[in-house]
Design a protein around this motif. Structure first.
Motif, PDB file in Angstrom:
ATOM      1  N   PHE A 208     -60.308  87.626  11.450  1.00 43.99           N
ATOM      2  CA  PHE A 208     -59.873  87.277  12.653  1.00 43.99           C
ATOM      3  C   PHE A 208     -60.731  86.306  13.275  1.00 43.99           C
ATOM      4  O   PHE A 208     -60.264  85.215  13.768  1.00 43.99           O
ATOM      5  N   MET A 209     -62.012  86.111  12.948  1.00 38.65           N
ATOM      6  CA  MET A 209     -63.036  85.336  13.523  1.00 38.65           C
ATOM      7  C   MET A 209     -62.575  83.964  12.740  1.00 38.65           C
ATOM      8  O   MET A 209     -62.806  82.816  13.284  1.00 38.65           O
ATOM      9  N   ALA A 210     -62.473  84.199  11.297  1.00 37.63           N
ATOM     10  CA  ALA A 210     -62.015  83.242  10.377  1.00 37.63           C
ATOM     11  C   ALA A 210     -61.255  82.315  10.874  1.00 37.63           C
ATOM     12  O   ALA A 210     -60.977  80.949  11.097  1.00 37.63           O
ATOM     13  N   LEU A 211     -59.940  82.822  11.344  1.00 34.91           N
ATOM     14  CA  LEU A 211     -58.657  82.321  11.868  1.00 34.91           C
ATOM     15  C   LEU A 211     -58.929  81.372  13.228  1.00 34.91           C
ATOM     16  O   LEU A 211     -58.589  80.432  13.515  1.00 34.91           O
ATOM     17  N   LEU A 212     -59.722  82.150  14.200  1.00 35.12           N
ATOM     18  CA  LEU A 212     -59.937  81.362  15.217  1.00 35.12           C
ATOM     19  C   LEU A 212     -60.911  80.118  15.199  1.00 35.12           C
ATOM     20  O   LEU A 212     -60.538  79.246  15.874  1.00 35.12           O
ATOM     21  N   ILE A 213     -62.021  80.381  14.343  1.00 39.11           N
ATOM     22  CA  ILE A 213     -62.793  79.393  14.073  1.00 39.11           C
ATOM     23  C   ILE A 213     -61.990  78.140  13.491  1.00 39.11           C
ATOM     24  O   ILE A 213     -62.337  76.954  13.754  1.00 39.11           O
ATOM     25  N   LEU A 214     -61.118  78.469  12.265  1.00 41.27           N
ATOM     26  CA  LEU A 214     -60.392  77.614  11.614  1.00 41.27           C
ATOM     27  C   LEU A 214     -59.422  76.742  12.684  1.00 41.27           C
ATOM     28  O   LEU A 214     -59.179  75.402  12.495  1.00 41.27           O
ATOM     29  N   ALA A 215     -59.111  77.410  13.722  1.00 39.28           N
ATOM     30  CA  ALA A 215     -58.172  76.561  14.599  1.00 39.28           C
ATOM     31  C   ALA A 215     -59.110  75.789  15.423  1.00 39.28           C
ATOM     32  O   ALA A 215     -58.488  74.452  15.677  1.00 39.28           O
ATOM     33  N   GLY A 216     -60.279  75.830  15.659  1.00 41.43           N
ATOM     34  CA  GLY A 216     -61.117  75.033  16.170  1.00 41.43           C
ATOM     35  C   GLY A 216     -61.436  73.920  15.394  1.00 41.43           C
ATOM     36  O   GLY A 216     -61.720  72.806  15.699  1.00 41.43           O
ATOM     37  N   LEU A 217     -61.759  74.114  14.099  1.00 46.93           N
ATOM     38  CA  LEU A 217     -62.067  73.139  13.004  1.00 46.93           C
ATOM     39  C   LEU A 217     -60.956  72.230  12.750  1.00 46.93           C
ATOM     40  O   LEU A 217     -61.296  70.981  12.625  1.00 46.93           O
ATOM     41  N   GLN A 218     -59.821  72.662  12.835  1.00 51.10           N
ATOM     42  CA  GLN A 218     -58.521  71.547  12.700  1.00 51.10           C
ATOM     43  C   GLN A 218     -58.320  70.742  13.659  1.00 51.10           C
ATOM     44  O   GLN A 218     -57.648  69.814  13.663  1.00 51.10           O
ATOM     45  N   SER A 219     -58.920  71.079  15.059  1.00 46.22           N
ATOM     46  CA  SER A 219     -58.605  70.362  16.193  1.00 46.22           C
ATOM     47  C   SER A 219     -59.516  69.136  16.338  1.00 46.22           C
ATOM     48  O   SER A 219     -59.590  68.336  17.107  1.00 46.22           O
ATOM     49  N   VAL A 220     -60.474  69.033  15.262  1.00 47.95           N
ATOM     50  CA  VAL A 220     -61.820  67.998  15.546  1.00 47.95           C
ATOM     51  C   VAL A 220     -61.141  66.759  14.644  1.00 47.95           C
ATOM     52  O   VAL A 220     -60.489  66.991  13.740  1.00 47.95           O
ATOM     53  N   ASP A 221     -61.392  65.530  15.536  1.00 49.46           N
ATOM     54  CA  ASP A 221     -60.890  64.300  14.944  1.00 49.46           C
ATOM     55  C   ASP A 221     -61.250  64.204  13.521  1.00 49.46           C
ATOM     56  O   ASP A 221     -62.790  63.916  13.656  1.00 49.46           O
ATOM     57  N   ARG A 222     -60.797  63.724  12.629  1.00 51.31           N
ATOM     58  CA  ARG A 222     -61.127  63.574  11.301  1.00 51.31           C
ATOM     59  C   ARG A 222     -61.609  62.189  11.118  1.00 51.31           C
ATOM     60  O   ARG A 222     -62.459  61.887  10.193  1.00 51.31           O
ATOM     61  N   SER A 223     -61.332  61.262  11.958  1.00 50.41           N
ATOM     62  CA  SER A 223     -61.846  59.899  12.136  1.00 50.41           C
ATOM     63  C   SER A 223     -63.643  60.023  12.302  1.00 50.41           C
ATOM     64  O   SER A 223     -64.201  59.144  11.764  1.00 50.41           O
ATOM     65  N   LEU A 224     -63.978  61.064  13.020  1.00 45.53           N
ATOM     66  CA  LEU A 224     -65.292  61.140  13.066  1.00 45.53           C
ATOM     67  C   LEU A 224     -66.054  61.167  11.784  1.00 45.53           C
ATOM     68  O   LEU A 224     -67.393  60.771  11.762  1.00 45.53           O
ATOM     69  N   TYR A 225     -65.508  61.877  11.206  1.00 44.73           N
ATOM     70  CA  TYR A 225     -66.250  61.951   9.556  1.00 44.73           C
ATOM     71  C   TYR A 225     -66.243  60.911   8.704  1.00 44.73           C
ATOM     72  O   TYR A 225     -67.157  60.740   8.233  1.00 44.73           O
ATOM     73  N   ASP A 226     -65.095  60.000   9.035  1.00 45.32           N
ATOM     74  CA  ASP A 226     -65.194  58.709   8.267  1.00 45.32           C
ATOM     75  C   ASP A 226     -66.304  57.753   8.888  1.00 45.32           C
ATOM     76  O   ASP A 226     -66.976  57.220   8.110  1.00 45.32           O
ATOM     77  N   VAL A 227     -66.397  57.947  10.045  1.00 47.35           N
ATOM     78  CA  VAL A 227     -67.426  57.021  10.935  1.00 47.35           C
ATOM     79  C   VAL A 227     -68.911  57.528  10.189  1.00 47.35           C
ATOM     80  O   VAL A 227     -69.822  56.674  10.086  1.00 47.35           O
ATOM     81  N   ALA A 228     -69.106  58.729  10.176  1.00 44.41           N
ATOM     82  CA  ALA A 228     -70.354  59.233   9.763  1.00 44.41           C
ATOM     83  C   ALA A 228     -70.627  58.880   8.339  1.00 44.41           C
ATOM     84  O   ALA A 228     -71.471  58.716   7.798  1.00 44.41           O
ATOM     85  N   LYS A 229     -69.488  58.892   7.521  1.00 39.39           N
ATOM     86  CA  LYS A 229     -69.610  58.641   6.161  1.00 39.39           C
ATOM     87  C   LYS A 229     -70.053  57.105   6.144  1.00 39.39           C
ATOM     88  O   LYS A 229     -70.996  56.897   5.145  1.00 39.39           O
ATOM     89  N   VAL A 230     -69.555  56.342   6.931  1.00 38.70           N
ATOM     90  CA  VAL A 230     -69.877  54.848   6.786  1.00 38.70           C
ATOM     91  C   VAL A 230     -71.226  54.587   7.302  1.00 38.70           C
ATOM     92  O   VAL A 230     -72.099  53.877   6.793  1.00 38.70           O
ATOM     93  N   ALA A 231     -71.729  55.452   8.217  1.00 40.36           N
ATOM     94  CA  ALA A 231     -73.208  55.459   8.600  1.00 40.36           C
ATOM     95  C   ALA A 231     -74.174  56.263   7.813  1.00 40.36           C
ATOM     96  O   ALA A 231     -75.325  56.097   7.966  1.00 40.36           O
TER      97      ALA A 231
END
Length: 327
Positions: A208-231
């Protein structure tokens, strides 16, 4: 004459309707949203608040065990005083409400230990599972199914699984318990049965906890990770600076739901061990109510509701502060 009166009434009703429409149109978005919630609040008042008020009223009366009446005379807050001072522990309650000398026999202590431990481990393990499921890999659907299966198991079946698992001569859990220093019959001892109940709850509800947290993770903008990788940010830095802050509100909500549910624990205890061995607040309410001590049972139930309300208020304040800080 009659036609003129009906026409006048129609004009008045039409004018009232027009005024109502204009009033609604003049509301702000927040006020209009609250207006739409009014029917839900009314239903909630009937379904939730009325039983709560009725329970509080019952708690202000003495028990009537032998008489025909369900409640005795009005005693005010005497039931609460007796409950919190321990005067009911040996008179009306099957197990003590709070006894420092017997912490694993006290319903309040057992409930708090169970809630804190189970929610803590479910959050940590569920967060890890959500991070795994958020990755794109082959067979991810099957992994999701494997994680969800325990959550789909009914409470009665869950309780029987762990009951048989720790039965001498039947389940291999007895050998594991003895290797950890427990006795050969861990489910009949309060201090030994409580960790088993926490394990059973973690096994089932982590999904139950995993599914709720997964929903939050999938709402994170993936472009932020691309910017972080470049940095040049590392995986840990990405998690610390992007993932965790953005998913924290979802985690708080998930923890709130699980905390409320864990504090009402009853079925798992009754099917795995027993409420006599491991008492909880809900066990105390049911056991006391079954002996026709309605006033005492109502006092315990209202105190339980008050404790849950305090916990919920803490989470709400925490969530509001985090939202104000922009986390």
């Amino acid at each position: 004459m009659a036609t003129e009166q009906s026409t006048e009434r129609g004009a008045q009703s039409g004018g009232a309707y027009t005024s109502l429409v204009r009033w609604v149109e003049g509301l702000s978005e927040a006020a209009f949203a609250y207006l739409l919630l009014v029917p839900a609040f009314l239903v909630l008042a009937v379904i939730a608040f009325w039983p709560l008020v009725s329970t509080f009223n019952m708690s202000l009366h003495a028990d009537s065990i032998s008489g025909a009446a369900q409640l005795g005379e009005f005693v005010g807050f005497q039931n609460y005083v007796n409950l919190l001072t321990g005067k009911l522990d040996t008179v009306a309650l099957p197990q003590p409400f709070l006894d420092p000398a017997q912490p694993f026999k006290s319903a309040l202590v057992v409930t708090l230990i169970f809630t804190i431990a189970s929610v803590f481990f479910e959050t940590i393990i569920g967060f890890g599972q959500a991070l795994v499921l958020d990755q794109d890999f082959r067979g991810r659907r099957w992994v999701r199914v494997a994680i969800i299966i325990p959550w789909a198991v009914p409470i009665v079946i869950q309780g029987m699984i762990f009951f048989l698992l720790f039965q001498p001569g039947i389940g291999f859990g007895v050998d594991v318990a003895q290797a950890l220093g427990m006795s050969g019959t861990p489910l009949v001892d309060s201090a030994e049965a409580l960790p088993i109940l926490i394990l059973a709850d973690v096994w089932k509800t982590t999904a139950f906890m995993a599914l709720l947290i997964l929903a939050g993770l999938q709402s994170v903008d993936r472009s932020l990770y691309d910017v972080a990788k470049v940095a040049g940010a590392s995986k840990w830095q990405q998690f610390k600076m992007i993932t965790f802050p953005l998913v924290l509100p979802t985690v708080i909500v998930a923890v709130l739901f699980r905390t409320i549910d864990a504090m009402r624990i009853y079925g798992l205890i009754e099917t795995t061990s027993s409420c006599t061995t491991v008492p909880s607040l809900s066990c105390l309410v049911v056991s006391t109510f079954s002996t026709r001590r309605y006033g005492t049972a109502s006092a315990v139930a209202f105190v339980t509701a008050a404790i849950i309300a305090i916990v919920v208020s803490f989470y709400i304040v925490k969530y509001w502060r985090d939202s104000q800080e922009g986390i």
